[in-house]
Motif scaffolding. Structure first.
Motif, PDB file in Angstrom:
ATOM      1  N   ASN A  34       0.836  -1.198   0.000  1.00  0.00           N
ATOM      2  CA  ASN A  34       0.000   0.000   0.000  1.00  0.00           C
ATOM      3  C   ASN A  34       0.876   1.256   0.000  1.00  0.00           C
ATOM      4  OD1 ASN A  34      -2.920   1.102   0.555  1.00  0.00           O
ATOM      5  ND2 ASN A  34      -1.600   2.169   1.997  1.00  0.00           N
ATOM      6  N   THR A  35       1.937   1.240   0.794  1.00  0.00           N
ATOM      7  CA  THR A  35       2.880   2.365   0.857  1.00  0.00           C
ATOM      8  C   THR A  35       3.579   2.564  -0.482  1.00  0.00           C
ATOM      9  OG1 THR A  35       3.273   1.982   3.212  1.00  0.00           O
ATOM     10  CG2 THR A  35       4.918   3.277   2.026  1.00  0.00           C
ATOM     11  N   LEU A  36       4.038   1.470  -1.099  1.00  0.00           N
ATOM     12  CA  LEU A  36       4.753   1.558  -2.372  1.00  0.00           C
ATOM     13  C   LEU A  36       3.835   2.034  -3.489  1.00  0.00           C
ATOM     14  CD1 LEU A  36       6.879  -1.732  -2.307  1.00  0.00           C
ATOM     15  CD2 LEU A  36       7.546   0.569  -1.617  1.00  0.00           C
ATOM     16  N   LEU A  37       2.640   1.489  -3.558  1.00  0.00           N
ATOM     17  CA  LEU A  37       1.712   1.847  -4.633  1.00  0.00           C
ATOM     18  C   LEU A  37       1.294   3.307  -4.526  1.00  0.00           C
ATOM     19  CD1 LEU A  37       0.286   0.628  -7.062  1.00  0.00           C
ATOM     20  CD2 LEU A  37      -1.603  -0.028  -5.565  1.00  0.00           C
ATOM     21  N   ARG A  38       1.057   3.751  -3.311  1.00  0.00           N
ATOM     22  CA  ARG A  38       0.691   5.164  -3.115  1.00  0.00           C
ATOM     23  C   ARG A  38       1.815   6.087  -3.568  1.00  0.00           C
ATOM     24  NH1 ARG A  38      -1.423   8.380   2.323  1.00  0.00           N
ATOM     25  NH2 ARG A  38      -0.401  10.359   1.821  1.00  0.00           N
ATOM     26  N   ALA A  39       3.039   5.820  -3.118  1.00  0.00           N
ATOM     27  CA  ALA A  39       4.169   6.673  -3.492  1.00  0.00           C
ATOM     28  C   ALA A  39       4.405   6.646  -5.003  1.00  0.00           C
ATOM     29  CB  ALA A  39       5.427   6.223  -2.753  1.00  0.00           C
ATOM     30  N   PHE A  40       4.275   5.470  -5.596  1.00  0.00           N
ATOM     31  CA  PHE A  40       4.515   5.300  -7.033  1.00  0.00           C
ATOM     32  C   PHE A  40       3.500   6.078  -7.865  1.00  0.00           C
ATOM     33  CE2 PHE A  40       3.760   2.684 -10.918  1.00  0.00           C
ATOM     34  CZ  PHE A  40       4.988   2.891 -11.517  1.00  0.00           C
TER      35      PHE A  40
ATOM     36  N   ALA B 139      -6.083  10.095  -0.625  1.00  0.00           N
ATOM     37  CA  ALA B 139      -7.261   9.747   0.168  1.00  0.00           C
ATOM     38  C   ALA B 139      -7.576   8.258   0.032  1.00  0.00           C
ATOM     39  CB  ALA B 139      -8.461  10.585  -0.279  1.00  0.00           C
ATOM     40  N   LEU B 140      -7.484   7.741  -1.198  1.00  0.00           N
ATOM     41  CA  LEU B 140      -7.789   6.328  -1.447  1.00  0.00           C
ATOM     42  C   LEU B 140      -6.856   5.415  -0.666  1.00  0.00           C
ATOM     43  CD1 LEU B 140      -9.148   3.989  -2.992  1.00  0.00           C
ATOM     44  CD2 LEU B 140      -7.507   4.388  -4.848  1.00  0.00           C
ATOM     45  N   PHE B 141      -5.548   5.652  -0.798  1.00  0.00           N
ATOM     46  CA  PHE B 141      -4.602   4.753  -0.152  1.00  0.00           C
ATOM     47  C   PHE B 141      -4.446   5.039   1.341  1.00  0.00           C
ATOM     48  CE2 PHE B 141      -3.412   4.328  -4.637  1.00  0.00           C
ATOM     49  CZ  PHE B 141      -3.463   2.946  -4.740  1.00  0.00           C
ATOM     50  N   GLY B 142      -4.888   6.205   1.766  1.00  0.00           N
ATOM     51  CA  GLY B 142      -5.009   6.426   3.201  1.00  0.00           C
ATOM     52  C   GLY B 142      -6.116   5.565   3.788  1.00  0.00           C
TER      53      GLY B 142
ATOM     54  N   GLY C  77      -7.944   0.467   6.327  1.00  0.00           N
ATOM     55  CA  GLY C  77      -8.730  -0.749   6.119  1.00  0.00           C
ATOM     56  C   GLY C  77      -7.941  -2.012   6.394  1.00  0.00           C
ATOM     57  N   LEU C  78      -6.641  -1.996   6.111  1.00  0.00           N
ATOM     58  CA  LEU C  78      -5.806  -3.174   6.348  1.00  0.00           C
ATOM     59  C   LEU C  78      -5.662  -3.490   7.828  1.00  0.00           C
ATOM     60  CD1 LEU C  78      -2.999  -2.700   3.680  1.00  0.00           C
ATOM     61  CD2 LEU C  78      -4.524  -4.672   3.872  1.00  0.00           C
ATOM     62  N   LEU C  79      -5.940  -2.503   8.671  1.00  0.00           N
ATOM     63  CA  LEU C  79      -5.880  -2.767  10.111  1.00  0.00           C
ATOM     64  C   LEU C  79      -6.975  -3.739  10.544  1.00  0.00           C
ATOM     65  CD1 LEU C  79      -5.213   0.828  11.501  1.00  0.00           C
ATOM     66  CD2 LEU C  79      -3.570  -1.043  11.250  1.00  0.00           C
TER      67      LEU C  79
ATOM     68  N   ARG D 275      10.141   5.597  -5.617  1.00  0.00           N
ATOM     69  CA  ARG D 275      10.164   6.998  -5.201  1.00  0.00           C
ATOM     70  C   ARG D 275       9.448   7.195  -3.868  1.00  0.00           C
ATOM     71  NH1 ARG D 275      11.018  10.001  -9.776  1.00  0.00           N
ATOM     72  NH2 ARG D 275      11.532  11.713  -8.361  1.00  0.00           N
ATOM     73  N   THR D 276       9.804   6.402  -2.874  1.00  0.00           N
ATOM     74  CA  THR D 276       9.099   6.431  -1.595  1.00  0.00           C
ATOM     75  C   THR D 276       9.647   7.469  -0.624  1.00  0.00           C
ATOM     76  OG1 THR D 276      10.564   4.789  -0.582  1.00  0.00           O
ATOM     77  CG2 THR D 276       8.633   3.969  -1.768  1.00  0.00           C
ATOM     78  N   GLY D 277      10.918   7.876  -0.781  1.00  0.00           N
ATOM     79  CA  GLY D 277      11.529   8.654   0.279  1.00  0.00           C
ATOM     80  C   GLY D 277      11.722   7.776   1.502  1.00  0.00           C
ATOM     81  N   MET D 278      11.933   8.384   2.644  1.00  0.00           N
ATOM     82  CA  MET D 278      12.152   7.614   3.860  1.00  0.00           C
ATOM     83  C   MET D 278      10.859   7.020   4.398  1.00  0.00           C
ATOM     84  SD  MET D 278      14.057   6.329   6.128  1.00  0.00           S
ATOM     85  CE  MET D 278      13.777   5.553   7.719  1.00  0.00           C
ATOM     86  N   TRP D 279       9.788   7.812   4.382  1.00  0.00           N
ATOM     87  CA  TRP D 279       8.538   7.382   5.018  1.00  0.00           C
ATOM     88  C   TRP D 279       7.407   7.187   4.028  1.00  0.00           C
ATOM     89  CZ3 TRP D 279       9.684   5.784   9.613  1.00  0.00           C
ATOM     90  CH2 TRP D 279      10.715   6.397  10.326  1.00  0.00           C
ATOM     91  N   GLY D 280       7.710   7.129   2.742  1.00  0.00           N
ATOM     92  CA  GLY D 280       6.647   6.990   1.766  1.00  0.00           C
ATOM     93  C   GLY D 280       6.142   8.351   1.340  1.00  0.00           C
ATOM     94  N   ASP D 281       4.948   8.391   0.793  1.00  0.00           N
ATOM     95  CA  ASP D 281       4.388   9.638   0.291  1.00  0.00           C
ATOM     96  C   ASP D 281       3.687  10.389   1.425  1.00  0.00           C
ATOM     97  OD1 ASP D 281       3.220  11.603  -1.533  1.00  0.00           O
ATOM     98  OD2 ASP D 281       1.355  10.540  -1.115  1.00  0.00           O
ATOM     99  N   PHE D 282       4.424  11.253   2.097  1.00  0.00           N
ATOM    100  CA  PHE D 282       3.836  12.075   3.145  1.00  0.00           C
ATOM    101  C   PHE D 282       4.270  13.534   2.998  1.00  0.00           C
ATOM    102  CE2 PHE D 282       3.661   7.882   5.095  1.00  0.00           C
ATOM    103  CZ  PHE D 282       2.337   7.861   5.484  1.00  0.00           C
ATOM    104  N   SER D 283       4.555  13.929   1.753  1.00  0.00           N
ATOM    105  CA  SER D 283       4.940  15.315   1.518  1.00  0.00           C
ATOM    106  C   SER D 283       4.068  15.889   0.419  1.00  0.00           C
ATOM    107  CB  SER D 283       6.413  15.407   1.099  1.00  0.00           C
ATOM    108  OG  SER D 283       6.620  14.756  -0.127  1.00  0.00           O
ATOM    109  N   SER D 284       4.016  17.205   0.355  1.00  0.00           N
ATOM    110  CA  SER D 284       3.182  17.865  -0.659  1.00  0.00           C
ATOM    111  C   SER D 284       3.983  18.267  -1.883  1.00  0.00           C
ATOM    112  CB  SER D 284       2.552  19.143  -0.052  1.00  0.00           C
ATOM    113  OG  SER D 284       3.564  20.016   0.407  1.00  0.00           O
TER     114      SER D 284
END
Length: 345
Positions: free
Chosen positions: A107-113, A185-188, A193-195, A328-337
């Protein structure tokens, strides 16, 4: 006096069965295979060019699997440990939660990608390949000139900077803030949901120890196990579908990372399907060899083939590439604007 009630008490058959003598060799095999991945995972996690939260999780996961299969090998050779309910609870928890934790990494990789693609390249904007931070996705081709000419002559440079150059007009054109917001929003939502399946599977693993004993609500454990694995499998199919759609619908998406994002969830969804099949079986004893007990030779072969092997292959694929650069994840994935900056070689 309680023998009759215990012999008639049935509970969900443990996934993978109890560790018997036949489990010793495959347990040692996978302990060694995961041990080979540990130094790779540690290197990826500590190297500044590849370090990312996904590798931190993968490192912990590979070390835990070495421990899990070491314990399974030990239990296979010690009859007294086979009836240890604490160990069986641990095995059920770790095998049920492993592929879901990897689904969260996906989920983290797909969102960042996908989010990275929304920054795009403005149509008609000249790009300098030497300074293009999105070169992984723009795929600007420098074709050698016939007759032995240099690839970077004046003609090719004018072609690359032309407003009509195909590499500029392919895929999403320019910045796509609305699409970016929708993807985040979707991958958030999928991360939250995975929880649900993760919690269901872990709690069912904890309750499994009680389900073995008479007088407990075994049906609740069964429902939680099946629901958790079914939800996780649906998420994995959804992730593979998103990656496939991106590959066919967005022309400038690079094929290599996209294929990884399709192949890994497909490998993990094999685990989900296998679990959904075997979890409908019940048994009256951890050591039973009756049909459906998951202790027969064919049951063990299916467990290591369709549950353990795909899991190891998925982890190996994750560790085989530099996730930070490829996705292109960076350190924490996609959490920047802002658009992620590619690491310097």
């Amino acid at each position: 006096m309680s023998t009759d009630s215990e012999s008639t008490h049935s509970f969900p058959a443990p996934v993978g069965g109890a560790p018997l003598e036949v489990d010793f060799a495959p347990s040692i095999l996978f302990a060694v295979l995961y041990a080979f991945l540990v130094p790779v995972a540690i290197y990826r996690a500590v190297n500044r060019r590849s370090r990312t939260a996904v590798y931190i999780g993968s490192t912990v996961f590979t070390i835990e699997r070495v421990v899990a299969f070491g314990l399974r090998a030990y239990t296979a050779r010690h009859a007294g440990a086979r009836l240890n309910n604490q160990l069986e609870m641990y095995f059920q928890m770790t095998f049920s939660g492993g592929f879901i934790s990897m689904a969260n990494d996906l989920n983290t990789l797909l969102r960042a990608f996908l989010v990275d693609l929304t920054f795009g390249t403005a149509r008609g904007t000249p790009q300098d390949p030497a300074h293009d931070t999105s070169s992984n996705f723009s795929q600007i081709a420098l074709t050698p000139v016939r007759g032995g000419g240099a690839a970077h002559d004046g003609s090719s440079a004018r072609q690359a900077s032309s407003p009509d150059q195909s590499s500029v007009e392919r895929g999403w054109r320019g910045n796509q803030p609305r699409m970016r917001a929708r993807l985040r929003a979707l991958f958030g939502c999928t991360a939250l949901g995975l929880l649900v399946p993760l919690t269901l599977n872990l709690v069912s693993g904890i309750l499994y120890k009680r389900a073995i004993s008479p007088g407990t609500n075994t049906q609740l454990v069964q429902v939680m196990r099946i629901t958790g694995s079914a939800l996780a499998t649906l998420f994995l199919v959804f992730f593979a579908g998103c990656a496939w759609y991106a590959m066919v619908a967005i022309p400038r998406v690079p094929r290599k990372p996209t294929m990884y994002l399709i192949l890994i969830p497909l490998l993990l969804h094999i685990i989900g399907i296998y679990r959904l099949d075997v979890m409908f079986h019940w048994t009256t004893s951890l050591l039973s060899i009756a049909p459906g007990s998951q202790n027969r030779g064919v049951d063990k072969a299916f467990f290591y083939t369709f549950h353990i092997a795909p899991e190891w292959l998925a982890v190996a694929l994750l560790l085989s590439v530099n996730i930070r650069r490829t996705f292109r994840t960076g350190m924490w994935g996609d959490f920047s604007s802002s658009k992620p900056v590619e690491d310097v070689e």
